[in-house]
Design a protein around this motif. Sequence first.
Motif, PDB file in Angstrom:
ATOM      1  N   MET A 300      11.570 -41.508 -41.321  1.00  0.00           N
ATOM      2  CA  MET A 300      13.019 -41.308 -40.908  1.00  0.00           C
ATOM      3  C   MET A 300      13.521 -40.436 -41.335  1.00  0.00           C
ATOM      4  N   GLY A 301      12.745 -39.328 -42.059  1.00  0.00           N
ATOM      5  CA  GLY A 301      13.518 -37.985 -42.517  1.00  0.00           C
ATOM      6  C   GLY A 301      13.946 -38.151 -44.011  1.00  0.00           C
ATOM      7  N   SER A 302      14.729 -36.978 -44.264  1.00  0.00           N
ATOM      8  CA  SER A 302      14.964 -37.099 -45.746  1.00  0.00           C
ATOM      9  C   SER A 302      16.261 -37.598 -46.184  1.00  0.00           C
ATOM     10  N   MET A 303      16.986 -37.744 -45.243  1.00  0.00           N
ATOM     11  CA  MET A 303      18.365 -38.345 -45.329  1.00  0.00           C
ATOM     12  C   MET A 303      18.377 -39.823 -45.083  1.00  0.00           C
ATOM     13  N   LEU A 304      18.038 -40.131 -43.810  1.00  0.00           N
ATOM     14  CA  LEU A 304      17.874 -41.909 -43.870  1.00  0.00           C
ATOM     15  C   LEU A 304      16.799 -42.147 -44.233  1.00  0.00           C
ATOM     16  N   LYS A 305      16.987 -43.347 -44.758  1.00  0.00           N
ATOM     17  CA  LYS A 305      15.754 -43.972 -46.004  1.00  0.00           C
ATOM     18  C   LYS A 305      15.251 -45.234 -45.145  1.00  0.00           C
ATOM     19  N   GLY A 306      13.816 -45.274 -45.149  1.00  0.00           N
ATOM     20  CA  GLY A 306      13.414 -46.545 -44.709  1.00  0.00           C
ATOM     21  C   GLY A 306      13.621 -48.015 -45.301  1.00  0.00           C
ATOM     22  N   ARG A 307      13.797 -47.548 -46.845  1.00  0.00           N
ATOM     23  CA  ARG A 307      14.010 -48.839 -47.543  1.00  0.00           C
ATOM     24  C   ARG A 307      15.720 -49.439 -46.866  1.00  0.00           C
ATOM     25  N   ARG A 314      13.522 -54.217 -40.478  1.00  0.00           N
ATOM     26  CA  ARG A 314      12.428 -53.834 -41.253  1.00  0.00           C
ATOM     27  C   ARG A 314      11.236 -54.947 -40.954  1.00  0.00           C
ATOM     28  N   THR A 315      11.506 -56.060 -41.068  1.00  0.00           N
ATOM     29  CA  THR A 315      10.463 -57.117 -40.632  1.00  0.00           C
ATOM     30  C   THR A 315       9.897 -57.087 -39.394  1.00  0.00           C
ATOM     31  N   ALA A 316      10.650 -56.599 -38.178  1.00  0.00           N
ATOM     32  CA  ALA A 316       9.886 -56.285 -37.024  1.00  0.00           C
ATOM     33  C   ALA A 316       8.926 -55.186 -37.003  1.00  0.00           C
ATOM     34  N   PHE A 317       9.186 -54.073 -37.871  1.00  0.00           N
ATOM     35  CA  PHE A 317       8.150 -53.158 -38.005  1.00  0.00           C
ATOM     36  C   PHE A 317       7.073 -53.463 -38.777  1.00  0.00           C
ATOM     37  N   VAL A 318       7.150 -54.393 -39.867  1.00  0.00           N
ATOM     38  CA  VAL A 318       5.925 -54.981 -40.695  1.00  0.00           C
ATOM     39  C   VAL A 318       5.278 -55.957 -39.647  1.00  0.00           C
ATOM     40  N   ASN A 319       5.670 -56.819 -39.243  1.00  0.00           N
ATOM     41  CA  ASN A 319       5.031 -57.560 -37.859  1.00  0.00           C
ATOM     42  C   ASN A 319       4.145 -56.794 -37.032  1.00  0.00           C
ATOM     43  N   VAL A 320       4.936 -55.540 -36.438  1.00  0.00           N
ATOM     44  CA  VAL A 320       4.225 -55.016 -35.363  1.00  0.00           C
ATOM     45  C   VAL A 320       3.050 -54.387 -36.075  1.00  0.00           C
ATOM     46  N   PRO A 338       8.001 -55.808 -48.825  1.00  0.00           N
ATOM     47  CA  PRO A 338       8.009 -57.345 -48.724  1.00  0.00           C
ATOM     48  C   PRO A 338       6.691 -57.446 -47.584  1.00  0.00           C
ATOM     49  N   ASP A 339       5.913 -58.374 -47.951  1.00  0.00           N
ATOM     50  CA  ASP A 339       4.703 -58.881 -47.069  1.00  0.00           C
ATOM     51  C   ASP A 339       4.191 -57.418 -46.241  1.00  0.00           C
ATOM     52  N   LYS A 340       3.727 -56.610 -47.161  1.00  0.00           N
ATOM     53  CA  LYS A 340       3.174 -55.318 -46.593  1.00  0.00           C
ATOM     54  C   LYS A 340       1.932 -55.651 -46.030  1.00  0.00           C
ATOM     55  N   PRO A 341       1.444 -55.430 -44.905  1.00  0.00           N
ATOM     56  CA  PRO A 341       0.048 -55.625 -44.181  1.00  0.00           C
ATOM     57  C   PRO A 341      -1.075 -54.636 -44.786  1.00  0.00           C
ATOM     58  N   PRO A 342      -1.998 -55.051 -44.657  1.00  0.00           N
ATOM     59  CA  PRO A 342      -3.257 -54.280 -45.532  1.00  0.00           C
ATOM     60  C   PRO A 342      -3.293 -52.831 -44.905  1.00  0.00           C
ATOM     61  N   ASN A 343      -3.034 -52.665 -43.640  1.00  0.00           N
ATOM     62  CA  ASN A 343      -3.159 -51.526 -42.801  1.00  0.00           C
ATOM     63  C   ASN A 343      -2.049 -50.246 -43.062  1.00  0.00           C
ATOM     64  N   VAL A 344      -0.913 -50.738 -43.968  1.00  0.00           N
ATOM     65  CA  VAL A 344      -0.074 -49.987 -44.133  1.00  0.00           C
ATOM     66  C   VAL A 344      -0.140 -49.355 -45.533  1.00  0.00           C
ATOM     67  N   THR A 417      10.043 -54.600 -28.105  1.00  0.00           N
ATOM     68  CA  THR A 417      10.343 -53.132 -27.856  1.00  0.00           C
ATOM     69  C   THR A 417       9.609 -51.874 -28.973  1.00  0.00           C
ATOM     70  N   ILE A 418       9.229 -52.362 -29.923  1.00  0.00           N
ATOM     71  CA  ILE A 418       8.531 -51.390 -30.834  1.00  0.00           C
ATOM     72  C   ILE A 418       7.162 -51.357 -30.408  1.00  0.00           C
ATOM     73  N   THR A 419       6.754 -52.605 -30.005  1.00  0.00           N
ATOM     74  CA  THR A 419       5.173 -52.501 -29.548  1.00  0.00           C
ATOM     75  C   THR A 419       4.924 -52.168 -28.314  1.00  0.00           C
ATOM     76  N   ALA A 420       5.916 -52.384 -27.318  1.00  0.00           N
ATOM     77  CA  ALA A 420       5.863 -51.715 -25.982  1.00  0.00           C
ATOM     78  C   ALA A 420       5.825 -50.093 -26.094  1.00  0.00           C
ATOM     79  N   ALA A 421       6.756 -49.441 -27.035  1.00  0.00           N
ATOM     80  CA  ALA A 421       6.765 -48.041 -27.015  1.00  0.00           C
ATOM     81  C   ALA A 421       5.647 -47.482 -27.640  1.00  0.00           C
ATOM     82  N   ILE A 422       5.048 -48.096 -28.606  1.00  0.00           N
ATOM     83  CA  ILE A 422       3.910 -47.530 -29.526  1.00  0.00           C
ATOM     84  C   ILE A 422       2.593 -47.698 -28.222  1.00  0.00           C
ATOM     85  N   ARG A 423       2.399 -48.784 -27.750  1.00  0.00           N
ATOM     86  CA  ARG A 423       1.467 -48.991 -26.703  1.00  0.00           C
ATOM     87  C   ARG A 423       1.583 -47.901 -25.690  1.00  0.00           C
ATOM     88  N   LYS A 424       2.479 -47.814 -24.994  1.00  0.00           N
ATOM     89  CA  LYS A 424       2.992 -46.958 -23.925  1.00  0.00           C
ATOM     90  C   LYS A 424       2.591 -45.643 -24.135  1.00  0.00           C
TER      91      LYS A 424
END
Length: 529
Positions: A300-307, A314-320, A338-344, A417-424
Amino acid sequence: MEYTRPLYLAVLGLLLLGCSTPPTDAARILGILPSIGRSHYIIGAGLMKALLDAGHDVTVVSPYAMKDAPAGRHRDILLPDLAASHDVSGPDLFQYKNAPNLMVLYLVYSEIGPLTSEALLQHPKMVELMESGERFDAVIVESFASEVLYGLAEHFGAHLMVFSPFGASMWTNELVGTPYPYSYIPHTFLSYTNEMSFWQRFTNALVGHADKLYYRCVFLPQQEAMFRRFFPNAKLTFQQTLESVRLAFVNQHFSLSFPHPYAPNMIEIGGIQIQPPKKLPADIQRYIDEAPHGVIYFSMGSMLKGRNFPEDKRTAFVNVFRGLKENVIWKYENDSLPDKPPNVLIKSWMPQSDILAHPKVKLFITHGGLLGSTEGLHHGVPMVGIPIYGDQELNLARAERAGYGVKLDYDTLSEETITAAIRKVLNDASYAERAQLISKRYRDQPLGPAKTAVYWVEYVLRHGGAPQLHSPSVRLSFIEYNLLDVYAVMAAIALSVLIGMGAALRAVLRRLGVVKRKRQASQGSKKNK
């Protein structure tokens, strides 16, 4: 003698060739990069590095240190306290997602620009430099609501040049007389493309004129008051200082956005920060190499923080990400997720351009900043974008229209919505093909942004400020520039002609009426006889 003659002619030819472009001696350049936004700094630093690589002596005033600069010809004057509150644990800028664009623009005019400029000019290190008696050949200032800083050019006896981190913004166009037709050039803070409907053109013109009115009638007078305070001995007036800009560099390229009319001294250098790919850190290199299904890069760039993502998003991204076969590299500013998947894989800092250059990177999830968007397109990587504020909406509107990206609405982010955009984007090859096509177009440049910037800086220095590049429009008032006085005179002439014709017609009609009445009277008298 037969063998020395060809050698002599070859040497003479090389000498004549060398004389075709007059050499420019090493110049002393002062770069003023005050913005706390690291992405803004990176653009300016790319310009400074290009000048360093060309053999010039460069001094940079900024909150951030310049990396990989050649020793001996480079000096950093560091003002880290300007950006102390915007480090990894900096403020949550997601709060501006629902703020009206004009309000964000107002914050730039009323707080961000003026406060940053004032802090820089009052900083002890800057005061020391200004009192040192040093002279420079060129002063290059970031154009970001920072007009008071343009007084530094006269103070140091230098030619004034600016660079815009946004591309051709209104406040940069005004400096060199670049046209800004609202019919097909969208305002920087609107999410329109160069093809607008009637109501989009209406809104674009309304916002553009409101912005220009506030800029000229409120912001510039405030900047002029600061200018008089910090440069009391200036020989040039504030207006003359604005008109003295020799070059305006813009972080833009037509192949990445759309064609734009430019004054001769406005130069596109979009992507100047991009360097040839470097070797990745071992852990990142291994992580990408060992990904059997490729990699998705998320930042999300240098000014916006993923944290700072709200917990539900955040949970939605983790689950996707957990459900993807691809590996994910996430620029995340905490040591743990929190709850970080092994592929991240998470890290607080990433060599972004070098990662995007890897052939296994299949998708870039981004906030749509111009810096990251340019790097993604340079490497031909399609995007999923989540715009938050500023020009991000505009950049991602371009991505959707051009067919290399999909825009997600932050407010409706969910696993679906996240899954649909990525898959698209991943399942439709046209997105990658379009990104690679634009990459091919962008890379097809005669010099590239760095050498182009160096050429024009040296051109201005060789030709004493290059007045032949300057548009006279910068000295015209709003009335003169828009020919309102000419149209008023034309209207007055046309009105006078119409009034004259009307008067003549009435006179003719009156004359005909008199003649008719006389004739009728004459005929009546004959009947009576």
